[in-house]
Design a protein around this motif. Structure first.
Motif, PDB file in Angstrom:
ATOM      1  N   ASP A 125       0.841  -1.198   0.000  1.00 27.20           N
ATOM      2  CA  ASP A 125       0.000   0.000   0.000  1.00 27.20           C
ATOM      3  C   ASP A 125       0.870   1.241   0.000  1.00 27.20           C
ATOM      4  O   ASP A 125       1.875   1.300   0.709  1.00 27.20           O
ATOM      5  CB  ASP A 125      -0.878   0.073   1.258  1.00 27.20           C
ATOM      6  CG  ASP A 125      -1.881  -1.070   1.357  1.00 27.20           C
ATOM      7  OD1 ASP A 125      -2.099  -1.763   0.357  1.00 27.20           O
ATOM      8  OD2 ASP A 125      -2.432  -1.254   2.460  1.00 27.20           O
ATOM      9  N   LYS A 163      -7.161   2.217  -2.658  1.00 31.67           N
ATOM     10  CA  LYS A 163      -7.362   1.932  -1.227  1.00 31.67           C
ATOM     11  C   LYS A 163      -8.316   2.997  -0.706  1.00 31.67           C
ATOM     12  O   LYS A 163      -8.016   4.181  -0.774  1.00 31.67           O
ATOM     13  CB  LYS A 163      -6.023   1.980  -0.500  1.00 31.67           C
ATOM     14  CG  LYS A 163      -6.101   1.646   0.961  1.00 31.67           C
ATOM     15  CD  LYS A 163      -4.702   1.610   1.551  1.00 31.67           C
ATOM     16  CE  LYS A 163      -4.708   1.268   3.007  1.00 31.67           C
ATOM     17  NZ  LYS A 163      -5.262  -0.030   3.297  1.00 31.67           N
ATOM     18  N   LYS A 164      -9.481   2.555  -0.205  1.00 31.13           N
ATOM     19  CA  LYS A 164     -10.518   3.498   0.221  1.00 31.13           C
ATOM     20  C   LYS A 164     -10.825   3.324   1.698  1.00 31.13           C
ATOM     21  O   LYS A 164     -10.689   2.233   2.248  1.00 31.13           O
ATOM     22  CB  LYS A 164     -11.793   3.275  -0.589  1.00 31.13           C
ATOM     23  CG  LYS A 164     -11.600   3.538  -2.065  1.00 31.13           C
ATOM     24  CD  LYS A 164     -12.879   3.323  -2.834  1.00 31.13           C
ATOM     25  CE  LYS A 164     -12.650   3.590  -4.315  1.00 31.13           C
ATOM     26  NZ  LYS A 164     -13.879   3.427  -5.090  1.00 31.13           N
ATOM     27  N   ASP A 165     -11.291   4.416   2.305  1.00 29.57           N
ATOM     28  CA  ASP A 165     -11.743   4.333   3.689  1.00 29.57           C
ATOM     29  C   ASP A 165     -13.205   3.897   3.718  1.00 29.57           C
ATOM     30  O   ASP A 165     -13.801   3.612   2.672  1.00 29.57           O
ATOM     31  CB  ASP A 165     -11.518   5.652   4.436  1.00 29.57           C
ATOM     32  CG  ASP A 165     -12.349   6.803   3.882  1.00 29.57           C
ATOM     33  OD1 ASP A 165     -13.227   6.584   3.017  1.00 29.57           O
ATOM     34  OD2 ASP A 165     -12.115   7.950   4.320  1.00 29.57           O
ATOM     35  N   ALA A 166     -13.805   3.851   4.891  1.00 33.56           N
ATOM     36  CA  ALA A 166     -15.186   3.374   5.046  1.00 33.56           C
ATOM     37  C   ALA A 166     -16.191   4.258   4.304  1.00 33.56           C
ATOM     38  O   ALA A 166     -17.254   3.793   3.911  1.00 33.56           O
ATOM     39  CB  ALA A 166     -15.550   3.304   6.527  1.00 33.56           C
ATOM     40  N   ASP A 167     -15.859   5.535   4.107  1.00 32.41           N
ATOM     41  CA  ASP A 167     -16.758   6.452   3.406  1.00 32.41           C
ATOM     42  C   ASP A 167     -16.539   6.461   1.901  1.00 32.41           C
ATOM     43  O   ASP A 167     -17.207   7.208   1.188  1.00 32.41           O
ATOM     44  CB  ASP A 167     -16.584   7.874   3.949  1.00 32.41           C
ATOM     45  CG  ASP A 167     -16.969   7.979   5.414  1.00 32.41           C
ATOM     46  OD1 ASP A 167     -17.886   7.240   5.834  1.00 32.41           O
ATOM     47  OD2 ASP A 167     -16.349   8.787   6.134  1.00 32.41           O
ATOM     48  N   HIS A 169     -13.659   7.366   0.360  1.00 30.57           N
ATOM     49  CA  HIS A 169     -12.636   8.310  -0.059  1.00 30.57           C
ATOM     50  C   HIS A 169     -11.345   7.553  -0.359  1.00 30.57           C
ATOM     51  O   HIS A 169     -10.929   6.685   0.410  1.00 30.57           O
ATOM     52  CB  HIS A 169     -12.373   9.355   1.030  1.00 30.57           C
ATOM     53  CG  HIS A 169     -13.566  10.197   1.320  1.00 30.57           C
ATOM     54  ND1 HIS A 169     -14.418   9.929   2.362  1.00 30.57           N
ATOM     55  CD2 HIS A 169     -14.065  11.288   0.679  1.00 30.57           C
ATOM     56  CE1 HIS A 169     -15.384  10.824   2.368  1.00 30.57           C
ATOM     57  NE2 HIS A 169     -15.198  11.657   1.361  1.00 30.57           N
ATOM     58  N   LEU A 171      -7.660   6.744  -0.334  1.00 35.37           N
ATOM     59  CA  LEU A 171      -6.531   7.043   0.547  1.00 35.37           C
ATOM     60  C   LEU A 171      -5.195   6.739  -0.117  1.00 35.37           C
ATOM     61  O   LEU A 171      -4.153   7.191   0.340  1.00 35.37           O
ATOM     62  CB  LEU A 171      -6.628   6.213   1.823  1.00 35.37           C
ATOM     63  CG  LEU A 171      -7.886   6.371   2.657  1.00 35.37           C
ATOM     64  CD1 LEU A 171      -7.884   5.381   3.800  1.00 35.37           C
ATOM     65  CD2 LEU A 171      -8.000   7.789   3.161  1.00 35.37           C
ATOM     66  N   THR A 174      -3.408  -0.100  -3.554  1.00 38.36           N
ATOM     67  CA  THR A 174      -2.847  -1.377  -3.132  1.00 38.36           C
ATOM     68  C   THR A 174      -2.457  -2.151  -4.380  1.00 38.36           C
ATOM     69  O   THR A 174      -3.284  -2.342  -5.274  1.00 38.36           O
ATOM     70  CB  THR A 174      -3.874  -2.189  -2.334  1.00 38.36           C
ATOM     71  OG1 THR A 174      -4.259  -1.446  -1.179  1.00 38.36           O
ATOM     72  CG2 THR A 174      -3.310  -3.535  -1.909  1.00 38.36           C
TER      73      THR A 174
END
Length: 187
Positions: A125, A163-167, A169, A171, A174
């Protein structure tokens, strides 16, 4: 083992008696018997050996990635080629040099040994949001001397995803390399 069954005949008169009886009487004399069998739920899928670490994006990152992964593969009793550690040693510096380290100047190396397939999943990542020309970088179009060219020649399946966050977006990204457990799986 078969549970015992109860066979009986019931008339309309008996049916009226059952519906007017107290609840505990109904369960004792009810003509239908049932067996409840509780089965354990299957375990939620979890890799047999998950491991991840953050590596400082410096000139020693290649060696650190190779040594740490080789050690982890030995501890995990991975049945594949232990030299798969060299794949991580190519993915991580590529993420640090051509991608972008996270704010703390680290990239992430992750190993997963799925219990079903026996394959090794290596993930790197970084904070880059995109990977332009991934196809060319992962093939021999840029030459066999590139890090991803080396990884591709090892007969692994290469891919990348944001690579995304829970919302949702982004980040970073990977890069994944799926390594077969044995030479027979390469065919």
């Amino acid at each position: 083992m078969n549970p015992p069954t109860q066979q009986c005949t019931i008339s309309a008169q008996d049916d009226d008696a059952l519906t007017s009886a107290a609840p505990e009487d109904v369960t004792q004399s009810h003509p239908v018997s049932a067996a409840v069998v509780l089965l354990p739920l299957g375990p939620k899928y979890e890799p047999r050996f998950p491991w991840d670490t953050r590596l400082l994006a410096d000139e020693g990152i290649r060696r650190k990635a190779r040594v740490q992964e080789r050690t982890r593969l030995a501890v995990a009793n991975w049945m594949g080629n232990i030299d798969a550690a060299q794949i991580a040693a190519e993915l991580v510096p590529t993420a640090a040099q051509h991608g972008k380290p996270f704010a703390d100047e680290h990239v992430i190396l992750r190993l997963l040994l799925p219990s079903e397939t026996g394959e090794l999943l290596i993930e790197a990542d970084d904070a880059s949001a995109d990977f332009p020309d991934f196809g060319a970088a992962a093939s021999s179009l840029r030459g066999p001397e590139t890090s991803l060219g080396f990884v591709r020649r090892q007969e692994v399946r290469l891919s990348w995803d944001p690579k995304k966050d829970a919302d949702g977006h982004v980040l970073g990204m990977t890069v994944r390399a799926l390594v077969p457990a044995s030479e027979e799986e390469l065919a």
